[in-house]
Design a protein around this motif. Structure first.
Motif, PDB file in Angstrom:
ATOM      1  N   GLY A  25      71.069  11.113  34.134  1.00 55.77           N
ATOM      2  CA  GLY A  25      70.910   9.791  33.533  1.00 55.77           C
ATOM      3  C   GLY A  25      69.504   9.499  33.059  1.00 55.77           C
ATOM      4  N   GLN A  26      68.717  10.534  32.788  1.00 56.29           N
ATOM      5  CA  GLN A  26      67.322  10.371  32.383  1.00 56.29           C
ATOM      6  C   GLN A  26      67.029  11.083  31.073  1.00 56.29           C
ATOM      7  N   LEU A  27      67.916  10.988  30.112  1.00 54.29           N
ATOM      8  CA  LEU A  27      67.739  11.709  28.858  1.00 54.29           C
ATOM      9  C   LEU A  27      66.486  11.226  28.133  1.00 54.29           C
ATOM     10  N   ASN A  28      65.635  12.174  27.778  1.00 58.14           N
ATOM     11  CA  ASN A  28      64.378  11.890  27.091  1.00 58.14           C
ATOM     12  C   ASN A  28      64.675  11.544  25.632  1.00 58.14           C
ATOM     13  N   PRO A  29      64.303  10.336  25.181  1.00 56.48           N
ATOM     14  CA  PRO A  29      64.622   9.952  23.793  1.00 56.48           C
ATOM     15  C   PRO A  29      63.711  10.608  22.758  1.00 56.48           C
ATOM     16  N   THR A  30      62.600  11.203  23.180  1.00 60.16           N
ATOM     17  CA  THR A  30      61.693  11.839  22.235  1.00 60.16           C
ATOM     18  C   THR A  30      62.262  13.182  21.811  1.00 60.16           C
ATOM     19  N   PRO A  31      62.339  13.428  20.503  1.00 61.84           N
ATOM     20  CA  PRO A  31      62.898  14.707  20.060  1.00 61.84           C
ATOM     21  C   PRO A  31      61.974  15.880  20.395  1.00 61.84           C
ATOM     22  N   ALA A  32      62.580  16.987  20.765  1.00 59.28           N
ATOM     23  CA  ALA A  32      61.816  18.203  21.028  1.00 59.28           C
ATOM     24  C   ALA A  32      61.303  18.744  19.695  1.00 59.28           C
ATOM     25  N   PRO A  33      60.087  19.283  19.667  1.00 57.80           N
ATOM     26  CA  PRO A  33      59.533  19.764  18.397  1.00 57.80           C
ATOM     27  C   PRO A  33      60.261  20.997  17.872  1.00 57.80           C
ATOM     28  N   CYS A  34      60.365  21.075  16.568  1.00 54.22           N
ATOM     29  CA  CYS A  34      60.916  22.226  15.840  1.00 54.22           C
ATOM     30  C   CYS A  34      62.390  22.466  16.110  1.00 54.22           C
ATOM     31  N   ILE A  35      63.133  21.433  16.483  1.00 54.16           N
ATOM     32  CA  ILE A  35      64.572  21.556  16.671  1.00 54.16           C
ATOM     33  C   ILE A  35      65.240  20.541  15.760  1.00 54.16           C
ATOM     34  N   TYR A  36      66.163  21.019  14.928  1.00 50.49           N
ATOM     35  CA  TYR A  36      66.772  20.160  13.920  1.00 50.49           C
ATOM     36  C   TYR A  36      68.214  19.785  14.245  1.00 50.49           C
ATOM     37  N   SER A  37      68.781  20.369  15.279  1.00 48.93           N
ATOM     38  CA  SER A  37      70.162  20.093  15.655  1.00 48.93           C
ATOM     39  C   SER A  37      70.223  18.910  16.620  1.00 48.93           C
ATOM     40  N   ASP A  38      71.013  17.899  16.260  1.00 47.80           N
ATOM     41  CA  ASP A  38      71.193  16.757  17.156  1.00 47.80           C
ATOM     42  C   ASP A  38      71.926  17.165  18.427  1.00 47.80           C
ATOM     43  N   ARG A  39      72.792  18.146  18.316  1.00 44.85           N
ATOM     44  CA  ARG A  39      73.541  18.601  19.489  1.00 44.85           C
ATOM     45  C   ARG A  39      72.594  19.161  20.545  1.00 44.85           C
TER      46      ARG A  39
END
Length: 96
Positions: free
Chosen positions: A66-80
């Motif tokens: 229940g602690q999903l990080n909302p910041t996107p990981a760098p260099c990853i383009y897949s939402d999945r």
């Protein structure tokens, strides 16, 4: 995805990195990038594939807690991969 599935995915990625990326990201920009890296050299394809798998499984564990990080990981383009395989709906909190 259980531990056995993760081990199978790692073994698939050892032999064919784009196939491992396709299994977690589907057909998209990350797969295209991994195919290019693999054609440039077998080792860069592995680095990219294992980075994607690490982020995928890390985000999956965060979502379970229940602690999903909302910041996107760098260099990853897949939402999945960014969501750890979870959809856009609400995340069910674990019961204790």
């Amino acid at each position: 995805m259980g531990a056995a599935s993760a081990i199978i995915l790692v073994l698939i990625t050892l032999f064919l990195p784009p196939l491992g990326v396709y299994a977690i990201a589907g057909c998209g920009a990350d797969l295209f990038i991994n195919i290019c890296f693999t054609l440039l050299g077998y080792f860069p394809g592995h680095i990219h594939a294992f980075y994607l798998e690490y982020v995928y499984f890390d985000r999956q564990e965060q979502a379970k807690a229940g602690q999903l990080n909302p910041t996107p990981a760098p260099c990853i383009y897949s939402d999945r991969i960014q969501r750890g395989g979870h959809g856009y709906g609400t995340i069910v909190q674990p019961t204790m």
